[in-house]
Design an enzyme around this catalytic site. Structure first.
Site, short mmCIF file in Angstrom:
data_model
loop_
_atom_site.label_atom_id
_atom_site.label_comp_id
_atom_site.label_asym_id
_atom_site.label_seq_id
_atom_site.Cartn_x
_atom_site.Cartn_y
_atom_site.Cartn_z
N HIS A 52 1.07 6.45 1.66
CA HIS A 52 1.87 7.24 2.57
C HIS A 52 2.83 8.01 1.70
O HIS A 52 3.63 8.78 1.99
CB HIS A 52 2.33 6.67 3.65
CG HIS A 52 1.21 6.49 4.64
ND1 HIS A 52 0.10 7.28 4.82
CD2 HIS A 52 0.98 5.42 5.47
CE1 HIS A 52 -0.63 6.85 5.64
NE2 HIS A 52 -0.26 5.56 6.18
N THR A 77 -6.66 6.26 10.21
CA THR A 77 -6.54 5.18 8.96
C THR A 77 -7.79 4.46 9.42
O THR A 77 -8.62 4.79 9.90
CB THR A 77 -5.16 4.24 9.41
OG1 THR A 77 -5.16 3.41 8.34
CG2 THR A 77 -5.31 3.52 10.66
N THR A 78 -7.91 3.32 8.41
CA THR A 78 -9.37 2.61 8.54
C THR A 78 -9.47 2.04 9.84
O THR A 78 -8.33 1.33 10.12
CB THR A 78 -8.95 1.71 7.24
OG1 THR A 78 -8.97 2.27 6.09
CG2 THR A 78 -10.58 0.71 7.08
N HIS A 107 -5.63 3.70 -1.53
CA HIS A 107 -7.00 3.93 -0.97
C HIS A 107 -7.30 5.38 -1.48
O HIS A 107 -6.54 6.43 -1.08
CB HIS A 107 -6.91 3.70 0.31
CG HIS A 107 -8.20 3.95 1.05
ND1 HIS A 107 -8.36 3.89 2.22
CD2 HIS A 107 -9.45 4.36 0.59
CE1 HIS A 107 -9.71 4.24 2.61
NE2 HIS A 107 -10.33 4.43 1.66
N GLU A 154 -10.93 -9.61 3.09
CA GLU A 154 -9.63 -9.08 3.65
C GLU A 154 -9.63 -9.37 5.10
O GLU A 154 -10.67 -8.39 5.61
CB GLU A 154 -9.18 -7.81 3.26
CG GLU A 154 -7.77 -7.42 3.82
CD GLU A 154 -7.21 -6.00 3.16
OE1 GLU A 154 -7.48 -5.78 2.09
OE2 GLU A 154 -6.25 -5.63 3.92
N GLU A 160 -8.46 0.28 -2.96
CA GLU A 160 -9.36 0.31 -1.77
C GLU A 160 -10.36 1.51 -1.62
O GLU A 160 -9.84 2.56 -2.07
CB GLU A 160 -8.57 0.51 -0.37
CG GLU A 160 -7.62 -0.66 -0.14
CD GLU A 160 -6.92 -0.51 1.10
OE1 GLU A 160 -7.04 0.72 1.89
OE2 GLU A 160 -6.08 -1.20 1.45
N GLY A 192 1.00 -1.50 4.30
CA GLY A 192 1.51 0.03 3.83
C GLY A 192 2.34 0.63 5.02
O GLY A 192 3.81 0.68 4.62
N HIS A 193 1.94 1.14 5.93
CA HIS A 193 2.70 1.84 6.94
C HIS A 193 4.05 1.47 7.17
O HIS A 193 4.87 2.15 7.16
CB HIS A 193 1.77 2.19 8.01
CG HIS A 193 2.40 3.43 9.02
ND1 HIS A 193 3.20 2.83 10.13
CD2 HIS A 193 2.20 4.67 8.97
CE1 HIS A 193 3.67 3.95 10.82
NE2 HIS A 193 3.12 5.01 10.13
N ARG A 246 -9.42 8.07 -0.97
CA ARG A 246 -10.24 8.46 0.03
C ARG A 246 -11.31 9.60 -0.47
O ARG A 246 -10.81 10.41 -1.44
CB ARG A 246 -9.65 8.85 1.27
CG ARG A 246 -9.17 7.86 2.21
CD ARG A 246 -8.40 8.55 3.40
NE ARG A 246 -8.20 7.33 4.26
CZ ARG A 246 -8.88 6.96 5.35
NH1 ARG A 246 -10.29 7.69 5.57
NH2 ARG A 246 -8.78 6.24 6.10
N ASN A 279 0.69 -1.07 0.05
CA ASN A 279 -0.18 0.08 -0.11
C ASN A 279 1.00 1.09 0.07
O ASN A 279 1.63 1.30 1.03
CB ASN A 279 -0.91 0.14 1.45
CG ASN A 279 -1.54 1.15 1.40
OD1 ASN A 279 -1.25 2.34 0.82
ND2 ASN A 279 -3.12 0.96 1.56
N ARG A 339 -6.90 12.94 0.94
CA ARG A 339 -6.20 13.37 1.76
C ARG A 339 -4.55 13.07 1.39
O ARG A 339 -3.70 13.34 1.75
CB ARG A 339 -6.09 12.84 3.21
CG ARG A 339 -6.10 11.34 3.42
CD ARG A 339 -6.22 11.31 5.03
NE ARG A 339 -7.43 11.25 5.38
CZ ARG A 339 -7.81 10.61 6.56
NH1 ARG A 339 -7.00 9.70 7.25
NH2 ARG A 339 -8.97 10.69 7.22
N HIS A 348 -3.50 -4.99 7.58
CA HIS A 348 -3.77 -3.88 8.65
C HIS A 348 -2.80 -4.01 9.79
O HIS A 348 -2.85 -5.08 10.59
CB HIS A 348 -5.15 -3.46 9.01
CG HIS A 348 -5.29 -2.14 9.32
ND1 HIS A 348 -4.92 -1.52 10.26
CD2 HIS A 348 -5.79 -1.22 8.46
CE1 HIS A 348 -5.21 0.00 10.44
NE2 HIS A 348 -5.71 0.02 9.29
N GLY A 349 -1.78 -3.11 10.09
CA GLY A 349 -0.98 -3.32 11.00
C GLY A 349 0.21 -4.28 10.98
O GLY A 349 0.87 -4.66 11.90
N1 PXP Z 1 -5.79 -3.33 4.29
C1 PXP Z 1 -6.80 -2.26 4.24
C2 PXP Z 1 -8.08 -2.46 3.97
C3 PXP Z 1 -6.33 -0.90 4.74
O1 PXP Z 1 -7.30 0.04 4.75
C4 PXP Z 1 -5.03 -0.72 5.19
C5 PXP Z 1 -4.56 0.65 5.64
O2 PXP Z 1 -4.80 1.58 4.39
C6 PXP Z 1 -3.81 -1.70 5.08
C7 PXP Z 1 -4.60 -2.98 4.65
C8 PXP Z 1 -2.88 -1.43 5.41
O3 PXP Z 1 -2.38 -1.21 6.69
P1 PXP Z 1 -1.17 -0.81 7.24
O4 PXP Z 1 -0.94 0.88 6.54
O5 PXP Z 1 -1.37 -0.79 8.62
O6 PXP Z 1 -0.11 -1.71 6.78
#
Ligand code: PXP
Length: 238
Positions: A10, A100-101, A43, A151, A70, A210-211, A45, A7, A49, A188-189
Site C-alpha cells: 500500500h 485484496t486476496t 505482492h 501461510e 506473493e 500489511g494494511h 499482481r 507487506n 495495481r 491477512h486481516g
Molecule cells: N498474506 C497474504 C498472502 C496476503 O495476500 C496479504 C494481503 O496482501 C496479507 C498477508 C496481508 O494482509 P493485510 O493487508 O490484511 O494485513
C-alpha cells in the site's frame, strides 16, 4: 517469538494513485527493516495495481532481511521469481476484481499444476509457501505438492473479531501442518489487537501484515507503526 514481515504494497498503492514516484517502496522497506521487522513482503499482481516489476527488482537489491514475493502461480510470475530469487515465494489466488486476496489458494483442486510450479521455484533456490485456508484437505494438499511452508489465512479469524472457534481452527491447522512436516506462517486481516493470539499459536514463524500497519503509518509514521506492531507481538509473550 513470531517474526513480523511487513507487506508494503500500500506504499505503492499511494504512489500509483497519482502515478508519481513517491512514496517509494524501497525507502519504505529500509524504514521497516530499521524499525526491526524480519522481512519485507510484496505482492506483484498480474494487473500491477500497486507493486511494479521495477520495485521488486530494486527491493531484491536492497532488502537485507528477507524478501517474500506473493504471486499467482502463473508462468509469468514463475519466470520473474526465478530471475529475481526472493528468499521466499508465497503462492496466492488472484482475481482481477478483488480488493485484496480473498480466500486461500485451492491447493487441493490444482495439485499437479502447483506441484510443477513449486518444483520450479525450489529449483531456483526459493522457499515456497502456499497461502491456504485453515482446512485439513488444503494442508494435506500442500504437503503432497511439496511446499516448504503454508501461510494460514487468518481472514476468517479477523472478521470474527478474534473469536474462539476461529482461533481454535487456526491452532488445529498449525498443528496439522507441522505433523505433516510443513512449516507455518500466518496472515491477512491482522491488526494491533488481534495479532497477539495468532503470535501465540505454536510453531507459527512469520506473520505477514500489511494494511493495518500502513494505515497506522499514515497517521503516526512508518517507523512507529512497525515498532508498535513488534511490541504487540512481543507482548504475546512467546
Ligand atoms: N498474506 C497474504 C498472502 C496476503 O495476500 C496479504 C494481503 O496482501 C496479507 C498477508 C496481508 O494482509 P493485510 O493487508 O490484511 O494485513
Amino acid at each position: 517469538m513470531a517474526n513480523l514481515c511487513v507487506n508494503i504494497d500500500h506504499i505503492a498503492t499511494l504512489r500509483q494513485a497519482r502515478q508519481e514516484t513517491e512514496p517509494d517502496p524501497v525507502v519504505a522497506a529500509a524504514i521497516v527493516e530499521q524499525a526491526g521487522a524480519a522481512g519485507i513482503t510484496v505482492h506483484l499482481r498480474e494487473d500491477r495495481r500497486h507493486i511494479q516489476d521495477r520495485d521488486v527488482e530494486q527491493l531484491r537489491r536492497v532488502v537485507a532481511t528477507k524478501l517474500n514475493l506473493e504471486m499467482a502461480a502463473t508462468d509469468e510470475m514463475v519466470k520473474i521469481a526465478s530471475r529475481l530469487k526472493p528468499e521466499e515465494s508465497t503462492l496466492v489466488p488472484e482475481k482481477r476484481e478483488e480488493l485484496t486476496t480473498e480466500g486461500g489458494l485451492d491447493a487441493a483442486g490444482q495439485k499437479s499444476r502447483l506441484r510443477l510450479v513449486c518444483q520450479k521455484l525450489k529449483d531456483a533456490g526459493i522457499v515456497v509457501s502456499l497461502f491456504i485456508d485453515p482446512e485439513e484437505r488444503q494442508i494435506a494438499a500442500a504437503a503432497e505438492i511439496g511446499a516448504d511452508y503454508i501461510e494460514l489465512h487468518t481472514g476468517e479469524y479477523a472478521r470474527a473479531k478474534g473469536a474462539e472457534p476461529e482461533l481454535r481452527t487456526l491452532h488445529i491447522a498449525a498443528q496439522t501442518a507441522q505433523d505433516k512436516g510443513l512449516k507455518v506462517n500466518a496472515g491477512h486481516g491482522l491488526n494491533y489487537t488481534n495479532v497477539g493470539a495468532v503470535a501465540r499459536i505454536k510453531g507459527v514463524e512469520d506473520l505477514n501484515i500489511g494494511h493495518n500497519i500502513i494505515a497506522r503509518a499514515a497517521l503516526v509514521g512508518l517507523d512507529q507503526a512497525v515498532r508498535e506492531m513488534l511490541a504487540a507481538i512481543a507482548q504475546a509473550g512467546v
